[in-house]
Design a protein around this motif. Structure first.
Motif, PDB file in Angstrom:
ATOM      1  N   GLY A 115       0.813  -1.208   0.000  1.00 41.02           N
ATOM      2  CA  GLY A 115       0.000   0.000   0.000  1.00 41.02           C
ATOM      3  C   GLY A 115       0.848   1.261   0.000  1.00 41.02           C
ATOM      4  N   ALA A 116       1.965   1.220   0.733  1.00 39.57           N
ATOM      5  CA  ALA A 116       2.848   2.390   0.786  1.00 39.57           C
ATOM      6  C   ALA A 116       3.456   2.682  -0.581  1.00 39.57           C
ATOM      7  CB  ALA A 116       3.947   2.163   1.825  1.00 39.57           C
ATOM      8  N   ALA A 117       3.845   1.630  -1.307  1.00 35.42           N
ATOM      9  CA  ALA A 117       4.438   1.817  -2.630  1.00 35.42           C
ATOM     10  C   ALA A 117       3.410   2.368  -3.615  1.00 35.42           C
ATOM     11  CB  ALA A 117       5.000   0.493  -3.140  1.00 35.42           C
ATOM     12  N   LEU A 118       2.179   1.882  -3.537  1.00 35.77           N
ATOM     13  CA  LEU A 118       1.138   2.376  -4.429  1.00 35.77           C
ATOM     14  C   LEU A 118       0.791   3.824  -4.098  1.00 35.77           C
ATOM     15  CD1 LEU A 118      -1.219  -0.744  -4.573  1.00 35.77           C
ATOM     16  CD2 LEU A 118       0.345   0.063  -6.341  1.00 35.77           C
ATOM     17  N   ARG A 119       0.716   4.138  -2.809  1.00 31.52           N
ATOM     18  CA  ARG A 119       0.423   5.509  -2.406  1.00 31.52           C
ATOM     19  C   ARG A 119       1.508   6.454  -2.926  1.00 31.52           C
ATOM     20  NH1 ARG A 119      -2.533   6.981   2.191  1.00 31.52           N
ATOM     21  NH2 ARG A 119      -2.020   5.025   3.216  1.00 31.52           N
ATOM     22  N   ALA A 120       2.759   6.025  -2.863  1.00 26.21           N
ATOM     23  CA  ALA A 120       3.856   6.864  -3.348  1.00 26.21           C
ATOM     24  C   ALA A 120       3.720   7.119  -4.849  1.00 26.21           C
ATOM     25  CB  ALA A 120       5.192   6.201  -3.035  1.00 26.21           C
ATOM     26  N   ARG A 121       3.318   6.107  -5.597  1.00 26.16           N
ATOM     27  CA  ARG A 121       3.128   6.284  -7.035  1.00 26.16           C
ATOM     28  C   ARG A 121       2.041   7.316  -7.327  1.00 26.16           C
ATOM     29  NH1 ARG A 121       3.837   1.238 -11.054  1.00 26.16           N
ATOM     30  NH2 ARG A 121       5.761   0.332 -10.240  1.00 26.16           N
ATOM     31  N   ILE A 122       0.943   7.220  -6.584  1.00 22.32           N
ATOM     32  CA  ILE A 122      -0.170   8.139  -6.811  1.00 22.32           C
ATOM     33  C   ILE A 122       0.230   9.566  -6.442  1.00 22.32           C
ATOM     34  CG2 ILE A 122      -2.523   8.733  -6.096  1.00 22.32           C
ATOM     35  CD1 ILE A 122      -2.852   5.659  -5.541  1.00 22.32           C
ATOM     36  N   GLN A 123       0.892   9.725  -5.313  1.00 20.26           N
ATOM     37  CA  GLN A 123       1.281  11.066  -4.875  1.00 20.26           C
ATOM     38  C   GLN A 123       2.249  11.707  -5.861  1.00 20.26           C
ATOM     39  OE1 GLN A 123       2.616  10.008  -0.904  1.00 20.26           O
ATOM     40  NE2 GLN A 123       0.712  10.758   0.024  1.00 20.26           N
ATOM     41  N   GLN A 124       3.154  10.905  -6.422  1.00 16.62           N
ATOM     42  CA  GLN A 124       4.093  11.438  -7.399  1.00 16.62           C
ATOM     43  C   GLN A 124       3.358  11.837  -8.684  1.00 16.62           C
ATOM     44  OE1 GLN A 124       7.140  12.314  -7.276  1.00 16.62           O
ATOM     45  NE2 GLN A 124       7.624  12.616  -9.452  1.00 16.62           N
ATOM     46  N   ALA A 125       2.415  10.999  -9.128  1.00 17.03           N
ATOM     47  CA  ALA A 125       1.710  11.263 -10.382  1.00 17.03           C
ATOM     48  C   ALA A 125       0.773  12.456 -10.281  1.00 17.03           C
ATOM     49  CB  ALA A 125       0.931  10.020 -10.811  1.00 17.03           C
ATOM     50  N   THR A 126       0.270  12.755  -9.074  1.00 15.22           N
ATOM     51  CA  THR A 126      -0.703  13.841  -8.919  1.00 15.22           C
ATOM     52  C   THR A 126      -0.104  15.055  -8.216  1.00 15.22           C
ATOM     53  OG1 THR A 126      -1.525  12.864  -6.843  1.00 15.22           O
ATOM     54  CG2 THR A 126      -2.647  12.231  -8.882  1.00 15.22           C
TER      55      THR A 126
END
Length: 400
Positions: free
Chosen positions: A274-285
């Motif tokens: 979940g932490a890795a996915l959250r990091a991807r989303i935060q970077q993309a947005t």
């Protein structure tokens, strides 16, 4: 005369819809599902059910079950189309978009269902027909039918087999080598944010109504507030006591669709945390409106998921006359068009309708071919719409 032996591989939405439609006609099919129980995998995100999906459910379910489905859907509201700074931008709305239903609306609007809830409604009354923990290894034609080979379970023979086992269908891989859905080079990241997890200062009118579609530069986010009119177990007890629904608090559903390189690269074979996915989303947005970023930042880490977008180039041809492919096994689609689940539901309801009168294997095989012709026509149309919807969501706009 012995009854026709109908086997369904996959207890997802399409397979369950088929089984329910057959059950209404007094026919007990046997379903084989690799999951060990209905709740062994998280099924909590929302599904957009369009007119075809609603008609399929009306056809397959009892009137009481269908009304429970309708009442279990989100209360809905006005939809909005905005840019990452929450400025109105409706020019990129898909041509086939139907507005969200609101309480008391007519059927010309879409309903938003909680996926696990819909699956529980579709599975009601089928307890003795679903064989959980049956992972299919392969199938083999015999003089008297189709033999199913399972991992760690006895073999089982059926007269006709319906493969509703999803985008990674074991049956399709065996019958149509090289017929795998194509990787579109895009990714969808999805999650839920509990209603009480979002700070009050992050709330915005756009996020409390119907669907909010945010068109970024090559990345589109879909956010919807799932608001239930009553606790779901209580609703079932009141409207259809034979159905048992799990509790589900209100939540925001969201999904981000983008090219893989814009969402942190291709997904590895192992499941990301979940932490890795959250990091991807935060970077993309990054650079998006803080209220939008807050929705992603407060997502439940246990409910974050990701998958590559795969789409069938066409509906494949298979030669085994006793077998039919249904739903994603036949025509996997991008989630961007919102058509995959609805097409699978229609597949199941219509197949139940044409199979119900069949009393012999020959009659069942003839019914499969009649259904297949209509399925191909409808699915090819849905695939075209899905491709167009995906291209629109992945469109680069030059916005920051």
């Amino acid at each position: 005369m012995p009854s026709l032996r109908i086997g369904i591989v996959g207890a997802g939405l399409g397979g369950l819809c088929l089984a329910q439609g057959l059950a209404r006609a007094g026919i007990a099919a046997t379903l084989f599902e690799r999951d060990h129980a209905a709740d062994s995998r998280w099924q909590g995100y929302r599904l957009r059910i369009d007119g075809d999906g609603q008609q399929a459910l009306r056809q397959a379910l009892t009137p009481r079950q269908f009304e429970l489905f309708r009442q279990s859907c989100s209360l809905g509201g006005d939809d909005c189309f905005v840019d990452p700074q929450l400025r109105a931008w409706s020019e990129r709305k898909p041509a086939h978009w139907r507005p969200s239903a609101q309480d008391g609306d007519a059927a010309e609007r879409d309903l938003s269902a909680n996926r696990q809830t819909l699956r529980e409604i579709l599975a009601s009354g089928l307890k003795d027909q679903i064989r959980w923990g049956h992972a299919l290894r392969g199938v083999r034609e015999t003089p008297s039918g189709v033999l199913l080979d399972f991992e760690g379970q006895p073999e089982f023979e059926v007269d006709v087999l319906i493969a509703a086992d999803g985008v990674a269908s074991t049956v399709r891989r065996q019958l149509v080598p090289g017929g795998e859905p194509e990787d579109e080079g895009a990714v969808v990241l999805y999650g839920v944010t509990p209603r009480d997890a979002l700070p009050a200062e992050a709330s915005t009118p756009e996020l409390g109504q119907g669907v909010c579609v945010v068109f970024g530069d090559g990345l589109t986010a879909v956010i919807e507030a799932m608001r239930f009119r009553a606790p779901l177990p209580e609703l079932a007890r009141r409207m259809a006591p034979e159905v048992k629904l799990s509790a589900m608090p209100d939540y925001w559903y969201w999904a981000c669709v983008a090219r893989a390189e814009d969402l942190g690269g291709a997904l590895p074979d192992e499941r990301l945390s979940g932490a890795a996915l959250r990091a991807r989303i935060q970077q993309a947005t990054r650079g998006w409106h803080p209220r939008l970023q807050a929705v992603f930042a407060h997502g439940d880490p246990q409910c974050l998921g990701a998958r590559p977008i795969r789409m069938a180039a066409e509906v494949p041809a298979w030669r085994c006359e006793r077998v039919a492919l249904l739903g994603d096994a036949a025509h996997a689609m991008s989630p961007a068009g919102g058509l995959g689940a609805n097409t699978a539901l229609w597949d199941g309801a219509e197949l139940a309708r044409v199979l119900a009168p069949a009393g012999t294997t020959a009659e069942a095989v003839a019914a499969l071919r009649v259904w297949e012709r209509d399925m191909r026509r409808r699915a090819e149309h849905a695939l075209r719409l899905s491709r167009a919807g995906s291209a629109r969501l992945l469109q680069r706009s030059g916005l920051a």
